[in-house]
Motif scaffolding. Structure first.
Motif, PDB file in Angstrom:
ATOM      1  N   THR A 298      50.616 -43.795 -25.466  1.00 58.37           N
ATOM      2  CA  THR A 298      50.430 -43.493 -26.886  1.00 58.37           C
ATOM      3  C   THR A 298      48.962 -43.457 -27.330  1.00 58.37           C
ATOM      4  O   THR A 298      48.638 -42.789 -28.306  1.00 58.37           O
ATOM      5  N   ILE A 299      48.092 -44.163 -26.612  1.00 60.36           N
ATOM      6  CA  ILE A 299      46.715 -44.263 -27.103  1.00 60.36           C
ATOM      7  C   ILE A 299      45.978 -42.924 -27.019  1.00 60.36           C
ATOM      8  O   ILE A 299      45.219 -42.567 -27.932  1.00 60.36           O
ATOM      9  N   GLY A 300      46.203 -42.161 -25.953  1.00 59.26           N
ATOM     10  CA  GLY A 300      45.501 -40.878 -25.792  1.00 59.26           C
ATOM     11  C   GLY A 300      45.782 -39.932 -26.952  1.00 59.26           C
ATOM     12  O   GLY A 300      44.850 -39.498 -27.650  1.00 59.26           O
ATOM     13  N   PRO A 301      47.074 -39.638 -27.211  1.00 58.04           N
ATOM     14  CA  PRO A 301      47.380 -38.728 -28.317  1.00 58.04           C
ATOM     15  C   PRO A 301      46.882 -39.245 -29.671  1.00 58.04           C
ATOM     16  O   PRO A 301      46.369 -38.468 -30.483  1.00 58.04           O
ATOM     17  N   LEU A 302      46.990 -40.561 -29.909  1.00 61.52           N
ATOM     18  CA  LEU A 302      46.524 -41.077 -31.198  1.00 61.52           C
ATOM     19  C   LEU A 302      45.004 -40.912 -31.317  1.00 61.52           C
ATOM     20  O   LEU A 302      44.498 -40.441 -32.350  1.00 61.52           O
ATOM     21  N   ALA A 303      44.270 -41.280 -30.259  1.00 61.83           N
ATOM     22  CA  ALA A 303      42.799 -41.175 -30.302  1.00 61.83           C
ATOM     23  C   ALA A 303      42.386 -39.722 -30.497  1.00 61.83           C
ATOM     24  O   ALA A 303      41.440 -39.434 -31.250  1.00 61.83           O
ATOM     25  N   ALA A 304      43.107 -38.784 -29.851  1.00 61.84           N
ATOM     26  CA  ALA A 304      42.764 -37.361 -29.991  1.00 61.84           C
ATOM     27  C   ALA A 304      43.000 -36.902 -31.427  1.00 61.84           C
ATOM     28  O   ALA A 304      42.189 -36.170 -32.006  1.00 61.84           O
ATOM     29  N   ALA A 305      44.105 -37.378 -32.009  1.00 62.90           N
ATOM     30  CA  ALA A 305      44.393 -36.983 -33.393  1.00 62.90           C
ATOM     31  C   ALA A 305      43.314 -37.512 -34.333  1.00 62.90           C
ATOM     32  O   ALA A 305      42.808 -36.777 -35.191  1.00 62.90           O
ATOM     33  N   ILE A 306      42.926 -38.768 -34.143  1.00 63.86           N
ATOM     34  CA  ILE A 306      41.893 -39.352 -35.024  1.00 63.86           C
ATOM     35  C   ILE A 306      40.584 -38.576 -34.850  1.00 63.86           C
ATOM     36  O   ILE A 306      39.908 -38.226 -35.826  1.00 63.86           O
ATOM     37  N   ALA A 307      40.247 -38.274 -33.586  1.00 58.15           N
ATOM     38  CA  ALA A 307      38.995 -37.555 -33.325  1.00 58.15           C
ATOM     39  C   ALA A 307      39.028 -36.175 -33.982  1.00 58.15           C
ATOM     40  O   ALA A 307      37.991 -35.659 -34.414  1.00 58.15           O
ATOM     41  N   GLY A 308      40.234 -35.602 -34.084  1.00 60.63           N
ATOM     42  CA  GLY A 308      40.367 -34.285 -34.715  1.00 60.63           C
ATOM     43  C   GLY A 308      40.408 -34.371 -36.236  1.00 60.63           C
ATOM     44  O   GLY A 308      40.675 -33.371 -36.907  1.00 60.63           O
ATOM     45  N   GLY A 309      40.206 -35.550 -36.783  1.00 53.75           N
ATOM     46  CA  GLY A 309      40.147 -35.705 -38.238  1.00 53.75           C
ATOM     47  C   GLY A 309      41.503 -35.972 -38.869  1.00 53.75           C
ATOM     48  O   GLY A 309      41.625 -36.044 -40.086  1.00 53.75           O
ATOM     49  N   HIS A 310      42.550 -36.104 -38.058  1.00 49.94           N
ATOM     50  CA  HIS A 310      43.884 -36.367 -38.619  1.00 49.94           C
ATOM     51  C   HIS A 310      44.112 -37.866 -38.766  1.00 49.94           C
ATOM     52  O   HIS A 310      43.473 -38.667 -38.090  1.00 49.94           O
ATOM     53  N   ARG A 311      45.048 -38.222 -39.602  1.00 51.74           N
ATOM     54  CA  ARG A 311      45.440 -39.622 -39.763  1.00 51.74           C
ATOM     55  C   ARG A 311      46.963 -39.681 -39.668  1.00 51.74           C
ATOM     56  O   ARG A 311      47.659 -39.798 -40.671  1.00 51.74           O
ATOM     57  N   PRO A 312      47.500 -39.574 -38.443  1.00 47.26           N
ATOM     58  CA  PRO A 312      48.959 -39.512 -38.313  1.00 47.26           C
ATOM     59  C   PRO A 312      49.637 -40.779 -38.822  1.00 47.26           C
ATOM     60  O   PRO A 312      49.010 -41.844 -38.863  1.00 47.26           O
ATOM     61  N   LYS A 313      50.903 -40.660 -39.193  1.00 42.81           N
ATOM     62  CA  LYS A 313      51.627 -41.822 -39.703  1.00 42.81           C
ATOM     63  C   LYS A 313      53.023 -41.877 -39.105  1.00 42.81           C
ATOM     64  O   LYS A 313      53.498 -40.903 -38.505  1.00 42.81           O
ATOM     65  N   ASP A 314      53.655 -43.028 -39.254  1.00 41.84           N
ATOM     66  CA  ASP A 314      55.042 -43.240 -38.803  1.00 41.84           C
ATOM     67  C   ASP A 314      55.258 -42.900 -37.330  1.00 41.84           C
ATOM     68  O   ASP A 314      56.314 -42.379 -36.947  1.00 41.84           O
ATOM     69  N   LEU A 315      54.250 -43.150 -36.505  1.00 34.64           N
ATOM     70  CA  LEU A 315      54.376 -42.826 -35.080  1.00 34.64           C
ATOM     71  C   LEU A 315      55.185 -43.900 -34.358  1.00 34.64           C
ATOM     72  O   LEU A 315      55.011 -45.089 -34.632  1.00 34.64           O
ATOM     73  N   PRO A 316      56.024 -43.510 -33.374  1.00 33.06           N
ATOM     74  CA  PRO A 316      56.713 -44.528 -32.569  1.00 33.06           C
ATOM     75  C   PRO A 316      55.689 -45.406 -31.846  1.00 33.06           C
ATOM     76  O   PRO A 316      54.698 -44.909 -31.304  1.00 33.06           O
TER      77      PRO A 316
END
Ligand code: B12
Ligand code: SF4
Length: 657
Positions: A298-316
């Motif tokens: 899970t850390i890779g996709p989350l870190a990539a999203a943050i780096a892309g300026g996104h702030r994802p929510k409700d992730l498993p």
């Protein structure tokens, strides 16, 4: 009055004749009259060296150097004075200065070699430099067991570096560990802001509570402040922290400071303190993202999203500030095939930094995760069981042997959850002729045959600990251990007969345990005493989140002194001992401690040997000040035997749970 040159000559003759105080008196008169006489200051310094007054020697020779800094001999003398004063770093720089001025100065060459060989700190400590343009900065604060290689952090590092992101990992635990010990090594004791001398080894397993004092953290804070300023300047897209029970205080203080300086920084936390979604946020409140349990997938996709300026929510598997209110947490995906994750190589640092641990201590290996059985009622480690292939684990061990490691510890809850894999691993180690010493913790089970233990011994196992926990058929059933005392006896005998050092443990005071059970457990331990070397852990029962006892306390007649929900939400990790007890029969913490005392005294008198961690727990529980879970402390009467045995026991080696 004699001329200055006559006076010097007379002083020299006193000196040669060994009349040092007369010589000194005259030299002092000379410099009193002519302060600029550097050669006399130098002589006075050498005199002081002769009388072993190295402080005075440094002062006098220092004057000579200040007046005439180009004289190589003066620097050499100053180096010697420093050396004997116990300041090898200063001595080394003096000898280096001599060689800058006069490279052919043979004595200084020799001195420099000697000071380096004998006294210089064995590793060079990196400075903390944050790179610019980072997508993820991964940090690990102290303390963590000794200079231990942090395997979980390494798996997160591996997962992040498999992405395209720009990642930097800094194990501040190891940097600060060496900074602290380098000072101690050079004879400079650390003094806290209040003037208290830190004589204890604050990394020592037993001294982790020291780190809850702000002033202990304060010793390292100048470096942290500097790092914070760099973070603010370099603006990494996310800062991740690996947080466990020991470094939580330090980590929380850092997060507060970082968010005060740079509120927009995305703080991602994970690690042991984030095992459970209801507990983690109470322990580390100021997170932006909290990754629950393992983060390999899970850390890779989350870190990539943050780096892309996104702030994802409700992730498993992830909690965040952006989550929909009232959202029901769902666990994240777990790595099922552990062979898919490359094993830790700790590439972020020069491995020499960890060498006190892995050359003279042990090297951590994770061959499996979770527990195959997973049903013991007190246990909070019942995570899904997965294991690596024998070949991959052997590859890892072989690679580390090429880099100097010899002793390996399997750091896992259920090393022989799949006995065939363990057998195959041993076959592989024997086939590759790896000369290693291996340690691990086993679960008692019927599949552990005499041949199984012989194979472990052939592969190089030298220490095995059995998480026996209960020592009678009734208490084994109460704890839901899944085996009988006959199997305990058989496993211990077969293991010990191979010559492997065999250790055991014990849990005291589970619900339903009677005084008769305690008598029987004592007798059974004594029956087995020739089949094990030491009782390494003795623990009074604690209630831990994640265990069956906390999930369904009523079923086990566990009662709370107050409203159950309120207590469990105030102390989500583990309610204080004073706030709960069990019925039929009545057992509270005092009952457990009395049982512990009875067990310890009887077993000791019957020749059972206790290991350092057990002695420490016994001493803490029955003798010292014991944290009561909720921060209260109380005293018990002294227990001289545990004290005496502790004093006689060598320093603690590997410790597992
Ligand atoms: C091996 C082990 C140890 C070893 C660690 C060796 C090492 N080199 O890392 C040692 C013996 C040192 C150890 C010590 C302690 N341990 Co321990 N330990 C374990 C054990 C059995 C396995 C851990 C493991 O290796 N898991 C596999 C790896 C891959 O997972 P991991 O380390 O947790 O890392 C993953 C996640 O945590 C996460 N993660 C980690 N860091 C980060 C950072 C970020 C930013 C993110 C996003 C994610 C993330 O991703 C990682 C990869 O998936 C667990 C039980 C268990 N089954 O988990 C107990 C366990 C973790 N330990 C526990 C305890 C109580 C302790 C001690 C406090 C014991 C003590 N009283 O001192 C200390 C704490 C550390 C210290 N003293 O400084 C508790 C929980 C601790 C806590 N809440 O902090 C556990 C759960 C056992 C239990 N239920 O009682 N332990
Ligand atoms: S105590 Fe050991 S065997 Fe029992 S569930 Fe926990 S890890 Fe598994």
């Amino acid at each position: 009055m004699a001329t200055i040159s006559e006076a010097i000559r007379i002083a020299e003759s006193h000196q040669q004749a060994g009349r040092l105080s007369e010589a000194e008196q005259i030299f002092r008169q000379v410099v009193g009259a002519e302060m600029h006489r550097h050669e006399i200051w130098h002589r006075l310094g050498l005199l002081a060296c002769q009388t072993k007054q190295y402080d005075e020697a440094v002062r006098c020779i220092g004057r000579a150097v200040a007046i005439c800094p180009k004289v190589a001999e003066y620097h050499n003398s100053l180096g010697v004075a420093y050396y004997f004063l116990g300041k090898p770093a200063e001595a080394e720089s003096c000898f280096q200065r001599v060689l800058d001025l006069k490279p052919e100065f043979v004595e200084a060459q020799r001195n420099l070699g000697a000071v380096r060989q004998r006294v210089s700190y064995p590793v060079s400590i990196p400075s903390i430099k944050i790179q610019s343009g980072l997508d993820f900065l991964l940090l690990h604060f102290p303390p963590f067991d000794y200079p231990m290689l942090p395997s979980g952090l390494a798996y997160v590092h591996n997962a992040l570096t498999r992405t395209e992101l720009r990642v930097q990992t800094i194990d501040l635990n190891i940097v600060f560990f060496h900074q602290f010990h380098q000072k101690r090594f050079y004879g400079i004791a650390d003094v806290t802001a209040s003037g208290a001398l830190l004589s204890a080894d604050i990394w020592g397993y037993a001294n982790h509570l020291e780190w809850e004092r702000e002033e202990v953290m304060g010793l390292f804070w100048p470096d942290v402040d500097d790092m914070l300023a760099q973070i603010v300047r370099c603006r990494p897209k996310a800062v991740g922290l690996s947080v466990h029970a020991s470094n939580r205080g330090f980590s929380n203080r850092f997060i507060r400071a970082l968010r005060a300086l740079s509120p927009e920084t995305v703080v991602v936390v994970g690690g042991y303190e984030c095992e459970f979604p209801n507990v983690g946020p109470t322990l580390i409140p100021d997170y932006v993202y909290m990754m629950i349990f393992e983060a390999d997938l899970t850390i890779g996709p989350l870190a990539a999203a943050i780096a892309g300026g996104h702030r994802p929510k409700d992730l498993p598997g992830v909690l965040s500030r952006f989550d929909t209110p009232g959202r029901v947490f769902e666990p994240g995906p777990l790595l099922q095939n552990l062979d898919e994750a490359d094993f830790p190589r700790y590439q972020w640092a020069d491995l020499e930094l960890y060498q006190p641990q892995y050359r003279t201590g042990y090297f951590p290996i994770i061959a499996s995760r979770g527990c195959f059985w997973g049903r013991c009622r007190f246990c909070a480690e019942c995570f899904p069981y997965r294991y690596r292939s024998a070949k991959k684990v052997a590859d890892e061990i072989e690679e580390w042997t090429h880099r100097g490691a010899r002793t390996f510890q399997f750091n896992e809850s259920d090393f022989n959850g799949e006995p065939q894999m363990v057998y195959d691993l041993c076959t592989e180690i024997i086939r590759r002729n790896l000369q290693v010493s291996l340690m691990g913790q086993l679960r008692v089970q019927k599949k552990n045959t005499a041949e199984h233990f012989q194979q472990l011994r052939r592969a190089g196992f030298t220490y095995l600990r059995f998480g026996i926990d209960a020592w009678s058929d009734h208490t084994l059933r109460l704890q839901c251990k899944g085996y009988t005392f006959a199997t305990v006896l058989q496993n211990l005998r077969d293991c010990h007969n191979t010559g492997v050092q065999t250790a055991v443990n014990m849990v005291i005071g589970v619900p339903g345990e009677t005084e008769e059970d305690v008598d029987e457990m004592i007798q059974n331990v004594i029956r087995c005493k020739d089949y094990f070397d030491s009782m390494d852990f003795v623990n009074p029962l604690k209630l831990r989140w994640g265990s069956e006892y906390v999930a369904d306390p009523d079923k086990y007649k566990i009662r709370f002194r107050g409203e159950k929900e309120a207590i469990l939400s105030k102390y989500p990790q583990s309610p204080p001992e004073s706030l709960w007890y069990s019925e039929d029969p009545y057992i509270d913490h005092d009952v457990r401690l009395k049982r512990m005392e009875r067990i310890y005294e009887t077993l000791r008198k019957n020749g059972v040997r206790f290991g350092p961690p057990a002695l420490r727990t016994i001493k803490e529980c029955l003798h010292g000040q014991v944290p009561d879970g909720g921060g209260e402390y109380r005293r018990r009467e002294t227990l001289p035997n545990a004290d005496a045995e502790m004093a006689a026991t060598p320093a603690e080696g590997a410790n597992m749970h």
